[in-house]
Design a protein around this motif. Sequence first.
Motif, mmCIF file in Angstrom:
data_model
loop_
_atom_site.group_PDB
_atom_site.id
_atom_site.type_symbol
_atom_site.label_atom_id
_atom_site.label_comp_id
_atom_site.label_asym_id
_atom_site.label_seq_id
_atom_site.Cartn_x
_atom_site.Cartn_y
_atom_site.Cartn_z
ATOM 1 N N THR A 84 4.496 38.083 -14.266
ATOM 2 C CA THR A 84 6.218 38.105 -14.381
ATOM 3 C C THR A 84 5.872 38.769 -12.228
ATOM 4 O O THR A 84 6.863 38.527 -12.417
ATOM 5 C CB THR A 84 5.746 39.462 -14.930
ATOM 6 N N GLN A 85 5.030 39.164 -11.878
ATOM 7 C CA GLN A 85 5.439 39.077 -10.686
ATOM 8 C C GLN A 85 4.871 37.905 -9.680
ATOM 9 O O GLN A 85 3.911 37.749 -10.132
ATOM 10 C CB GLN A 85 4.719 40.247 -10.268
ATOM 11 N N SER A 86 5.448 37.323 -9.315
ATOM 12 C CA SER A 86 5.153 35.918 -8.352
ATOM 13 C C SER A 86 4.104 36.937 -7.110
ATOM 14 O O SER A 86 4.098 37.860 -6.819
ATOM 15 C CB SER A 86 5.643 35.589 -7.510
ATOM 16 N N ALA A 87 2.885 36.295 -6.551
ATOM 17 C CA ALA A 87 2.477 35.925 -5.715
ATOM 18 C C ALA A 87 3.253 37.240 -4.348
ATOM 19 O O ALA A 87 2.668 37.899 -3.583
ATOM 20 C CB ALA A 87 1.351 34.834 -5.154
ATOM 21 N N ALA A 88 4.732 36.214 -3.885
ATOM 22 C CA ALA A 88 5.210 36.391 -2.929
ATOM 23 C C ALA A 88 5.572 38.019 -2.959
ATOM 24 O O ALA A 88 5.560 38.476 -1.452
ATOM 25 C CB ALA A 88 5.800 35.653 -2.323
ATOM 26 N N SER A 89 6.047 38.004 -4.345
ATOM 27 C CA SER A 89 7.087 39.196 -4.255
ATOM 28 C C SER A 89 5.187 40.824 -4.736
ATOM 29 O O SER A 89 6.414 41.913 -3.839
ATOM 30 C CB SER A 89 7.865 39.223 -5.978
ATOM 31 N N MET A 90 4.556 40.229 -4.803
ATOM 32 C CA MET A 90 3.088 41.148 -4.540
ATOM 33 C C MET A 90 2.951 41.426 -3.656
ATOM 34 O O MET A 90 2.562 42.802 -3.587
ATOM 35 C CB MET A 90 2.491 40.879 -6.113
ATOM 36 N N TYR A 91 2.301 40.569 -2.545
ATOM 37 C CA TYR A 91 1.429 40.587 -1.607
ATOM 38 C C TYR A 91 2.053 41.116 -0.112
ATOM 39 O O TYR A 91 1.887 41.017 0.837
ATOM 40 C CB TYR A 91 0.860 39.137 -1.553
ATOM 41 N N PHE A 92 3.386 40.383 -0.453
ATOM 42 C CA PHE A 92 4.472 39.595 0.923
ATOM 43 C C PHE A 92 5.339 41.268 1.540
ATOM 44 O O PHE A 92 5.344 42.068 0.540
ATOM 45 C CB PHE A 92 5.470 39.113 1.281
ATOM 46 N N GLY A 139 -4.019 46.839 11.852
ATOM 47 C CA GLY A 139 -4.695 45.438 12.639
ATOM 48 C C GLY A 139 -4.546 43.949 11.655
ATOM 49 O O GLY A 139 -4.503 44.246 10.839
ATOM 50 N N ALA A 140 -4.128 43.753 12.401
ATOM 51 C CA ALA A 140 -3.970 42.016 11.879
ATOM 52 C C ALA A 140 -3.649 42.171 10.945
ATOM 53 O O ALA A 140 -4.076 41.140 9.910
ATOM 54 C CB ALA A 140 -5.537 41.528 12.352
ATOM 55 N N PRO A 141 -2.195 42.270 9.926
ATOM 56 C CA PRO A 141 -2.439 41.797 8.543
ATOM 57 C C PRO A 141 -1.816 41.047 8.461
ATOM 58 O O PRO A 141 -1.014 40.656 9.086
ATOM 59 C CB PRO A 141 -0.596 43.414 9.273
ATOM 60 N N THR A 142 -2.394 41.203 7.065
ATOM 61 C CA THR A 142 -1.799 39.553 5.987
ATOM 62 C C THR A 142 -1.017 39.818 5.920
ATOM 63 O O THR A 142 -0.311 39.674 4.428
ATOM 64 C CB THR A 142 -3.138 39.243 5.532
ATOM 65 N N LEU A 143 0.312 40.127 6.460
ATOM 66 C CA LEU A 143 1.462 40.646 5.994
ATOM 67 C C LEU A 143 2.323 39.763 5.056
ATOM 68 O O LEU A 143 3.253 39.378 4.265
ATOM 69 C CB LEU A 143 2.323 40.921 6.788
ATOM 70 N N HIS A 144 1.667 38.328 4.907
ATOM 71 C CA HIS A 144 2.693 36.696 4.117
ATOM 72 C C HIS A 144 1.608 36.540 3.618
ATOM 73 O O HIS A 144 1.074 34.967 3.416
ATOM 74 C CB HIS A 144 3.363 35.663 5.132
ATOM 75 N N LEU A 145 0.633 37.672 3.046
ATOM 76 C CA LEU A 145 -0.599 36.678 2.536
ATOM 77 C C LEU A 145 -0.024 36.380 0.969
ATOM 78 O O LEU A 145 1.245 36.758 0.142
ATOM 79 C CB LEU A 145 -1.801 38.296 2.169
ATOM 80 N N PRO A 146 -0.153 35.171 0.583
ATOM 81 C CA PRO A 146 -1.602 34.491 0.674
ATOM 82 C C PRO A 146 -0.951 32.920 1.255
ATOM 83 O O PRO A 146 -1.304 32.495 1.188
ATOM 84 C CB PRO A 146 -1.941 33.543 -0.034
ATOM 85 N N LEU A 147 0.259 32.657 2.526
ATOM 86 C CA LEU A 147 0.300 31.769 3.260
ATOM 87 C C LEU A 147 -0.127 31.634 4.550
ATOM 88 O O LEU A 147 -0.556 30.567 4.674
ATOM 89 C CB LEU A 147 1.856 32.114 4.117
ATOM 90 N N GLY A 148 -1.021 32.838 5.238
ATOM 91 C CA GLY A 148 -1.764 33.047 5.702
ATOM 92 C C GLY A 148 -3.279 31.571 5.842
ATOM 93 O O GLY A 148 -3.652 31.156 6.494
ATOM 94 N N PRO A 149 -3.857 32.156 4.061
ATOM 95 C CA PRO A 149 -5.132 31.114 3.671
ATOM 96 C C PRO A 149 -4.049 30.001 3.791
ATOM 97 O O PRO A 149 -5.066 28.908 3.722
ATOM 98 C CB PRO A 149 -5.400 32.181 2.527
#
Length: 573
Positions: A432-440, A223-233
């Motif tokens: 060593t891992q970007s936020a995008a690579s980890m959270y997206f 439900g309502a997935p934050t699939l591009h965390l942290p772009l939503g914030p």
Amino acid sequence: MNRASSIGSIAGAMAAALALGACGNRAEVVPSAMANRPQACAALTDISHLGAALPAHTQIRSAVFEAAADALPAHCRIDGDINARTGVDGQPYAIRFRLRLPQDWNRRFYMRGGGGINGTLVDPVDVMKQGYATIGTDSGHDNARNSRADAGATAAFGLDPQARVDFAYGAYDQVTRAGKALAQAYYGQPQRYAYFEGCSEGGREALLMSQRFPQHYDGIAAGAPTLHLPLGPMAGIHTTQLFAGLSARSGQLLPDGQPAIGRSFSDPDLLLVRNAVLKACDALDGLADGIVDNLPACTTPRVRAELRAAQCSGAKTPGCLSGDQIGTLEKAYAGATDSRGHPLYSDWPWDPGLGGQSSATEYNPGWRSWWIGSATAPTNNAIKLNFVAAIAVLYSSAPVQPFTAADALPFSLAYNFDTEVAKIYGTSPTFTQSAASMYFTDSTDLAPFKGRNGKLMVYHGGADSSISLNDTLRWYDGMNARMGGSAQDFARMYVVPGMNHCRGGPATDSFDMLAPLVQWVEEGKAPDSVTAKASTPSYFNVAARSRPLCPHPKQARYRGTGDINDAASFRCE
């Protein structure tokens, strides 16, 4: 001792008491007449013989058999840790989990995702009551133990790179493996089916399991997935800047001189906006009923015309909207961009679930709470300002930028969308891992999940002001294209018109995704619709209301006869 025999060693003493019939298509109930349940449960404190079946550095802190009490069935409760350690910031960390194994087991395994930035132990006892073996985790950090006022409070775990990895994806894989191994040891047999369910951050975790760990779960509800965390914030910082500017220009200030963001729109102002959206779009689905099912047709030009009709001809008064208010709202709904106009996240749908009163006990506070906060609060209290926006960007950026709560508004107002967003994609020797690579969680290749006959149900509210429905729909449509147009065979997306973030709003926001998901997985019956009820039907001035939630791109359409407050009077088309 090989792996299979080691897992079965505890259960060996119990095996004679297990008499299973043919499995069939449904998950059967494991009989409760198992000798020495308490002793078998306590024996799980010794996991030395389970070997590679468990993640490395798994520890069982307690394993206690709890008799039926307080509306809970008799069950074995296991509390454990994975990879207890000291982080680079000197803080103690561990991936905590709680596993509940009911005496009468339906041979289903269930995990529920967390929320926000986690840090609290998820414990889905409501599902355990139905006979599921259930598990939850804190995702590798503890809000009580790891919080630091000088480093974003409960977001302080972001100072440790491993804690970021555990929160991003590591914890859910390891806890799933631990839970399944312990359940098999206890019952003497593996589960027949496994399910994962969550909303918001938990929705991101749900999608994550279908993408990064497709082997773990047969059915997933996201439900309502934050699939591009942290772009939503980050998009919350965009709205903070917009509405703070509007408040300042209109002279709406707090006693300390800060712009009173919550006063940028009064409660009557937001009702004017809601009514404008309804006037523009309510009838586009063939029925004027306070619900906009045809959201794709509810375009900005259409809504703009009605907002302009509500614009003050002179000075701002309570019965009209200023031109500045209308222009600011349009910019907010268009989404965050850099100075060149390049989109950084997503636009937002015009749904009449926006608006609401400032009091949590009044009509629909959900939409207001994320973007602008209360109009009557003595401080700025929008969630995306005080918690999600600045803190979420900081705990996921490289290099780290610790700050206190007092820094949130100045940080947000000074945020440069041309330079700061790059930190979400950046790395450093420590991180060593970007936020995008980890959270997206936006992979469109679900072939491995589909290949194992997995089933996915995604849902999202049209008036969600935390995560944009449009972002989720773009992902789903892209996934469908990547999968050759076959998404409906294994993954269905349900839009909930009017619903705020996970729940609330003038919507049919009360529904059960797990039951139809189980039926799809175990009986092959795809959910062509999900019946939903209004948790607060007074929003529509009725005693009760229900609607079918339709698999995207279908929408609910009135059949032409029957009660418009009854789902049976509608079909998906």
